[in-house]
Design a protein around this motif. Sequence first.
Motif, PDB file in Angstrom:
ATOM      1  N   TYR A   1       0.833  -1.208   0.000  1.00 10.97           N
ATOM      2  CA  TYR A   1       0.000   0.000   0.000  1.00 10.97           C
ATOM      3  C   TYR A   1       0.870   1.262   0.000  1.00 10.97           C
ATOM      4  O   TYR A   1       0.570   2.241  -0.694  1.00 10.97           O
ATOM      5  N   LEU A   2       1.950   1.248   0.766  1.00 11.32           N
ATOM      6  CA  LEU A   2       2.826   2.420   0.814  1.00 11.32           C
ATOM      7  C   LEU A   2       3.598   2.595  -0.490  1.00 11.32           C
ATOM      8  O   LEU A   2       3.887   3.726  -0.905  1.00 11.32           O
ATOM      9  N   ILE A   3       3.946   1.493  -1.147  1.00 15.17           N
ATOM     10  CA  ILE A   3       4.560   1.575  -2.474  1.00 15.17           C
ATOM     11  C   ILE A   3       3.588   2.209  -3.465  1.00 15.17           C
ATOM     12  O   ILE A   3       3.957   3.080  -4.263  1.00 15.17           O
ATOM     13  N   LYS A   4       2.332   1.763  -3.418  1.00 17.40           N
ATOM     14  CA  LYS A   4       1.309   2.333  -4.291  1.00 17.40           C
ATOM     15  C   LYS A   4       1.172   3.833  -4.036  1.00 17.40           C
ATOM     16  O   LYS A   4       1.136   4.630  -4.996  1.00 17.40           O
ATOM     17  N   ALA A   5       1.106   4.226  -2.778  1.00 20.93           N
ATOM     18  CA  ALA A   5       0.967   5.644  -2.446  1.00 20.93           C
ATOM     19  C   ALA A   5       2.154   6.444  -2.950  1.00 20.93           C
ATOM     20  O   ALA A   5       1.997   7.540  -3.516  1.00 20.93           O
ATOM     21  N   GLU A   6       3.359   5.910  -2.766  1.00 16.82           N
ATOM     22  CA  GLU A   6       4.560   6.634  -3.172  1.00 16.82           C
ATOM     23  C   GLU A   6       4.660   6.749  -4.687  1.00 16.82           C
ATOM     24  O   GLU A   6       4.998   7.822  -5.224  1.00 16.82           O
ATOM     25  N   ALA A   7       4.374   5.655  -5.395  1.00 20.82           N
ATOM     26  CA  ALA A   7       4.444   5.690  -6.849  1.00 20.82           C
ATOM     27  C   ALA A   7       3.429   6.681  -7.417  1.00 20.82           C
ATOM     28  O   ALA A   7       3.738   7.457  -8.341  1.00 20.82           O
ATOM     29  N   GLU A   8       2.222   6.668  -6.879  1.00 19.28           N
ATOM     30  CA  GLU A   8       1.193   7.605  -7.346  1.00 19.28           C
ATOM     31  C   GLU A   8       1.596   9.047  -7.058  1.00 19.28           C
ATOM     32  O   GLU A   8       1.374   9.946  -7.880  1.00 19.28           O
ATOM     33  N   ASN A   9       2.187   9.264  -5.895  1.00 17.80           N
ATOM     34  CA  ASN A   9       2.621  10.617  -5.555  1.00 17.80           C
ATOM     35  C   ASN A   9       3.731  11.085  -6.500  1.00 17.80           C
ATOM     36  O   ASN A   9       3.737  12.242  -6.944  1.00 17.80           O
ATOM     37  N   GLU A  10       4.666  10.211  -6.818  1.00 20.67           N
ATOM     38  CA  GLU A  10       5.753  10.598  -7.718  1.00 20.67           C
ATOM     39  C   GLU A  10       5.232  10.872  -9.125  1.00 20.67           C
ATOM     40  O   GLU A  10       5.750  11.731  -9.841  1.00 20.67           O
ATOM     41  N   LEU A  11       4.181  10.165  -9.511  1.00 23.79           N
ATOM     42  CA  LEU A  11       3.616  10.361 -10.844  1.00 23.79           C
ATOM     43  C   LEU A  11       2.740  11.603 -10.932  1.00 23.79           C
ATOM     44  O   LEU A  11       2.857  12.402 -11.869  1.00 23.79           O
ATOM     45  N   ASN A  12       1.862  11.742  -9.964  1.00 21.64           N
ATOM     46  CA  ASN A  12       0.794  12.744 -10.087  1.00 21.64           C
ATOM     47  C   ASN A  12       0.629  13.651  -8.878  1.00 21.64           C
ATOM     48  O   ASN A  12      -0.300  14.454  -8.836  1.00 21.64           O
ATOM     49  N   GLY A  13       1.508  13.497  -7.877  1.00 21.23           N
ATOM     50  CA  GLY A  13       1.369  14.316  -6.683  1.00 21.23           C
ATOM     51  C   GLY A  13       0.320  13.765  -5.740  1.00 21.23           C
ATOM     52  O   GLY A  13      -0.044  12.579  -5.780  1.00 21.23           O
ATOM     53  N   ASN A  14      -0.195  14.614  -4.900  1.00 24.75           N
ATOM     54  CA  ASN A  14      -1.131  14.233  -3.840  1.00 24.75           C
ATOM     55  C   ASN A  14      -2.525  13.973  -4.417  1.00 24.75           C
ATOM     56  O   ASN A  14      -3.409  14.826  -4.377  1.00 24.75           O
TER      57      ASN A  14
END
Length: 576
Positions: A416-429
């Motif tokens: 879940y934290l990997i998913k959150a981090e990858a999404e943040n790096e791609l598209n921000g918050n």
Amino acid sequence: MKILKYFSGFLLATTMIFNSCQLDETLRDTPTMGNLQTEADVTAVIRGLYSQLNDPSGFKFLGHIMLTVMADDIYSTAGSEYGPYQDRSLTSTNTAPFWNRLYSTIGNANSLIGTLDKLTFLSAAYKKRALGEAYFIRAFSYYYLVRLYGGVPLNIEEANASTNFYKPRNTVDEVYAQIFKDMKAASSSLPLQGQIVAGELGRASKGAAQALLAQAYLTYGNQLSLKGQAPTTNYQNASLYADSVINSAQYNLLNDYGDLFDIAKENAAYKEVIFGVRFQTDASARAQPAAGSEFALRFASSNTWGVTAGGANGGNTYRVAHWFADYYRKGDYSNGISTFTPNIDYRNEKAFFQRGVNNVNKFFAVYPNIPGSTVPGSTTDGTINDPLLSKYIDATGKDGRNHGNDFFIIRFAEVYLIKAEAENELNGNTAAARAAFNMVRARARRADGTARLIPADITSVALTKDQLRLKIFDERGLELVGEGQRWFDLVRMRSPLSATQTMYEYQFKVILNDAANFPRVLPTGFNTTTKRFTPTAANAVYAPILNVTVPKFLLFPIPATEINQNANFGPQNTGW
């Protein structure tokens, strides 16, 4: 049943003995079709392959030191093997055992891959899974090598008398390409977690390959970003593979975070643990050669009894840094009230000792605990002035270095934290990033069944990409403390100050170098009225800050034996 440490005559480890990484290999008793006659024989070989990981030179002892002491959350006052890492005086001699073990494991995986095609008695389904496990273990070993040492020589063929063992180091890009190739091959061949029977827990699954693919793509993307190169495709792949695991319906977050580390419930923990290095109390051996783990001994203190074999005490080897324990008792992880339960994050209570007890049943206040009034002997009889990790307790072990505690490599919470981090790096918050992040916090709030208000969900859309990245970094710090992830996070994640600065530099050179907010003192003198420790003595744990240089400490040194014996290898890592 756990995977035992096998010394079977069928073990392909006898094929190649790696004394210096991939060098000086001695061929012995090369397996023939006559050696392996049944699928049961091959299964023994596969289990022996996994057993390489819990060797003393691997995750049991020397490799574990590298993963633990070089970060900022845990330190050691022990000498011997630990001292060079703690004071940052290590040399290229110290890092050879883990390197050798990982290359030995790779050699064994290569032998298994090369042998399977020669075995005509294997069913198609059995052969498919066996190949998947061999590819998984090879990729797993290279994944640790490339993160610890940078570019390393790629050996992906079965060794024979004409094999060239003196290869130049491949680039980091080439090693990651091989890791992705092998892990994808493993993913397409391995069974789902739900198809693995209890007696096979610890063997790789499709989810294990996909979870490590998600983590590896995220890590590689981070490294490209730090070098100013395009990381987008890797972040997309990290998010994709995280989704594959999340949507597989094979894993779930345990309701109670504390159950993950209850030795009596360890098999059940594999509903959340996607892959772990398994250890089992070894009745046939003792101490270092045993197949059991020694984490219970290392993380506990001499005044925490009932935590190791026979109800004995700990060995005072690893201690949690004071600043780290303090950090997770404030901010997002506390509601600001000066009593503990239920006013701090439940994970704090389960990850750290709340109270010690000695061999005459005298209770000790453990930094920075507030002793409860309902526990017998709660009048303070003594103090333990260091925070202590309590994830590894096993009073049923055989001896101090022979327990059943596993070493978790990756859990569903981290996905879940990997998913959150990858999404943040791609598209921000984004909503997707926050939703994944909040799944981990929601479990923490459930506590032991009595719900808490903290840690709260992230609902603010005002957080910048840098701010959410720091939230994720902090969340990983508490959720995964003592599980071998912190150093990797420090050297792969980007600092909020610069696109080319790592969190390693940020933590050691900016945050912990701030003497006003992180005093160079050890707490002593427990005040029974305020229930607080008073800082009064010089704090040796901060000394390594003065010795940390970058980029030197972003990688470990290539072993001297490799550099000296392999003229084709190339240069030593920068600074070493």
